[in-house]
Every structure is written in structure tokens, then in C-alpha cells.
Design a protein around this motif. Structure first.
Motif, mmCIF file in Angstrom:
data_model
loop_
_atom_site.group_PDB
_atom_site.id
_atom_site.type_symbol
_atom_site.label_atom_id
_atom_site.label_comp_id
_atom_site.label_asym_id
_atom_site.label_seq_id
_atom_site.Cartn_x
_atom_site.Cartn_y
_atom_site.Cartn_z
ATOM 1 N N CYS A 1 0.860 -1.186 0.000
ATOM 2 C CA CYS A 1 0.000 0.000 0.000
ATOM 3 C C CYS A 1 0.897 1.237 0.000
ATOM 4 O O CYS A 1 1.777 1.366 0.843
ATOM 5 C CB CYS A 1 -0.890 -0.022 1.236
ATOM 6 S SG CYS A 1 -1.836 1.495 1.473
ATOM 7 N N ALA B 1 0.168 4.165 0.745
ATOM 8 C CA ALA B 1 -0.139 5.081 1.846
ATOM 9 C C ALA B 1 0.478 4.649 3.172
ATOM 10 O O ALA B 1 0.882 5.488 3.968
ATOM 11 C CB ALA B 1 -1.653 5.211 2.016
ATOM 12 N N CYS B 2 0.573 3.318 3.403
ATOM 13 C CA CYS B 2 1.001 2.869 4.732
ATOM 14 C C CYS B 2 2.057 1.769 4.698
ATOM 15 O O CYS B 2 2.551 1.371 5.753
ATOM 16 C CB CYS B 2 -0.203 2.412 5.557
ATOM 17 S SG CYS B 2 -0.838 0.800 5.076
ATOM 18 N N ASN C 1 1.678 -1.385 4.004
ATOM 19 C CA ASN C 1 1.144 -2.725 4.251
ATOM 20 C C ASN C 1 1.339 -3.601 3.010
ATOM 21 O O ASN C 1 0.986 -3.213 1.907
ATOM 22 C CB ASN C 1 -0.352 -2.604 4.575
ATOM 23 C CG ASN C 1 -0.993 -3.909 4.990
ATOM 24 O OD1 ASN C 1 -0.333 -4.797 5.516
ATOM 25 N ND2 ASN C 1 -2.289 -4.015 4.775
ATOM 26 N N CYS D 1 -7.230 -1.383 1.964
ATOM 27 C CA CYS D 1 -6.090 -1.801 2.774
ATOM 28 C C CYS D 1 -6.556 -2.015 4.207
ATOM 29 O O CYS D 1 -7.181 -1.135 4.798
ATOM 30 C CB CYS D 1 -5.007 -0.722 2.720
ATOM 31 S SG CYS D 1 -3.661 -1.012 3.888
ATOM 32 N N CYS E 1 -4.735 0.831 6.688
ATOM 33 C CA CYS E 1 -5.053 2.262 6.684
ATOM 34 C C CYS E 1 -6.439 2.579 6.130
ATOM 35 O O CYS E 1 -6.859 3.735 6.163
ATOM 36 C CB CYS E 1 -3.992 3.049 5.922
ATOM 37 S SG CYS E 1 -4.074 2.854 4.123
HETATM 38 FE FE FE Z 1 -2.617 1.109 3.590
#
Ligand code: FE
Length: 147
Positions: free
Chosen positions: A48, A50-51, A53, A97, A100
Motif C-alpha cells: 500500500c 499510503a502505509c 502494508n 487496505c 489504513c
Molecule cells: Fe494502507
């Protein structure tokens, strides 16, 4: 279970590019065949963006012909969450996800064996981690340019 990450929309806006924000937080879909991972076949793991993961392994990626990166399985049972989502053309299953809550894409049941699933994922939601690369960004020497 991955530990959940919660941020305000303002915090996400600061962290993500406008394009990432509109997909991950506002559930926009990138244009087909526009993303950097559709025709990409590197060996590694997709995370991911954004995070971080870990979401999909490259050995479950396949060419669905759809214009979006497609996978037939997630890295693990708890990497993703799914939920019904009303859409213009009926109901779809949204994939987010699990860490997040960012919107990744959708999952359909017309994928290849062994799962029969087709995770249809926006490139802009993904980050690619080449095989052998650690969190320090160092590649292992086991892969050479030979051959
Ligand atoms: Fe994420």
C-alpha cells in the motif's frame, strides 16, 4: 492483524499526492492502461503506497486485459478488507487496505485458478518492493545480471 492506522483527511492530504488522495481516500478509479504497474512484471511485493502494508506478491499478478494491475490472491488473509459498494452498474466488492483503510480497487469472481478471484487494483495505490530488498533499500547480491 496489522495494526490499524488512522489519520484525519487533512493528514492524508499532506501525506499523499493529489492523485493518490483521490484514489485512496475518495475512491476514484485511475484511467485504464494509465498506471505504471499494469504492464510491469517485476519480481517482488506490492505494498500500500499510503502505509506500506504488504498486499500482493508479484507471482499472483496476471494480465487480465482490463487495463489495471490484476492479482488472483492477496499476500495474506488479513492484508485486505472487502465490502459491498453500490455502483452505477450494480453492486461491486470494494477492496481496501486493512491497515489504513485506503481504497485500492475491486475484486471480481472471474479470475484464474486456483482462487478464481480477480483483484483489480489501481496502480496509484501501490508501491513496488523488489524481491530481496529490505527496509533499508539494499538488494541482496543473489540476483545477477547474467543470463
Ligand atoms: Fe494502507
Amino acid at each position: 492483524m496489522p495494526e490499524k492506522i488512522r489519520k484525519t483527511e487533512e493528514e492524508w492530504k499532506e501525506l499523499l499526492t493529489p492523485e493518490q488522495y483521490s484514489t485512496l481516500r475518495e475512491k476514484e478509479t485511475e484511467q485504464p492502461d494509465s498506471g505504471k504497474f499494469y504492464r510491469f512484471d517485476g519480481d517482488g511485493v506490492y505494498a500500500c503506497v499510503a502505509c506500506g502494508n504488504r498486499l500482493f506478491r508479484s507471482d499472483t499478478k496476471f494480465d487480465s486485459g482490463s487495463g489495471w494491475p490484476s492479482f488472483w490472491a492477496a499476500v495474506s488473509d488479513d492484508a485486505l478488507e472487502t465490502a459491498p459498494q453500490l455502483a452505477t452498474l450494480g453492486e461491486r466488492t470494494e477492496v481496501t487496505c486493512a491497515r489504513c483503510g485506503g481504497h485500492l480497487g475491486h475484486v471480481f469472481d472471474d479470475g484464474p485458478k486456483p482462487t478464481g478471484l480477480r483483484y483489480c487494483i489501481n496502480s496509484v495505490s501501490l508501491d513496488f518492493v523488489p524481491a530481496g530488498e529490505t527496509t533499508e533499500g539494499k538488494a541482496t547480491p543473489e540476483k545477477t545480471a547474467a543470463g
